[in-house]
Scaffold this motif. Structure first.
Motif, short mmCIF file in Angstrom:
data_model
loop_
_atom_site.label_atom_id
_atom_site.label_comp_id
_atom_site.label_asym_id
_atom_site.label_seq_id
_atom_site.Cartn_x
_atom_site.Cartn_y
_atom_site.Cartn_z
N ASN A 1 0.83 -1.21 0.00
CA ASN A 1 0.00 0.00 0.00
C ASN A 1 0.86 1.25 0.00
OD1 ASN A 1 -2.37 -1.50 -0.02
ND2 ASN A 1 -2.65 -1.39 2.20
N ARG B 1 2.43 1.68 -3.51
CA ARG B 1 1.47 2.19 -4.49
C ARG B 1 1.24 3.68 -4.30
NH1 ARG B 1 -0.65 -2.98 -4.23
NH2 ARG B 1 -1.98 -2.62 -2.43
N LYS B 2 1.05 4.10 -3.05
CA LYS B 2 0.78 5.51 -2.77
C LYS B 2 1.97 6.40 -3.12
CE LYS B 2 -2.56 4.72 0.88
NZ LYS B 2 -2.83 4.76 2.33
N ASN B 3 3.16 5.83 -3.13
CA ASN B 3 4.37 6.61 -3.39
C ASN B 3 5.02 6.27 -4.73
OD1 ASN B 3 5.00 8.23 -0.78
ND2 ASN B 3 4.26 6.24 -0.10
N ASP B 4 4.26 5.63 -5.60
CA ASP B 4 4.71 5.29 -6.97
C ASP B 4 6.01 4.50 -6.99
OD1 ASP B 4 2.49 6.54 -8.20
OD2 ASP B 4 3.47 8.49 -7.96
#
Length: 113
Positions: free
Chosen positions: A16, A19-22
């Motif tokens: 997670n 994903r949030k931080n590419d």
């Protein structure tokens, strides 16, 4: 052995975060585990391959840092290791103390490629 479930939750948390931080690839995951924690490091390490199988962490290295279970003596104010001294202050023999650390279980670092 509850470590598999815990490690699967760690993997989900890291994915997670990624994903949030590419982030597309993670090289190393560093966990801190207190020596008085309910998580047994060798079991957590043994479960890690199953927990990361088929995830973006599949090729990630796992590092663990074991944090000491230290106490502060209520009588003489000495700091001592609970396990090494069986909960008894080595300086004054007191059994009265406050736990300073050692129950932690946390993600310390996520190192991306």
């Amino acid at each position: 052995m509850h470590e598999l479930g815990i490690m699967m939750n760690v993997v989900q948390t890291v994915e997670n975060f990624a994903r949030k931080n590419d982030l597309t690839q993670i090289e190393t995951l560093v966990l801190q585990i207190g020596e008085l924690s309910s998580v047994i490091p060798r079991y957590a390490k043994a479960c890690y391959p199953a927990a990361v199988d088929g995830t973006m962490l599949q090729n990630t290295k796992l590092k663990m840092e074991i944090l000491p279970g230290n106490c502060l003596c209520s009588d003489c104010r000495s700091v001592f290791n609970y396990l090494d001294n069986k909960g008894i202050c080595p300086d004054c023999g007191s059994k009265e103390w406050d736990l300073l650390g050692g129950r932690e279980f946390q993600i310390k670092e996520i190192i991306a490629c």
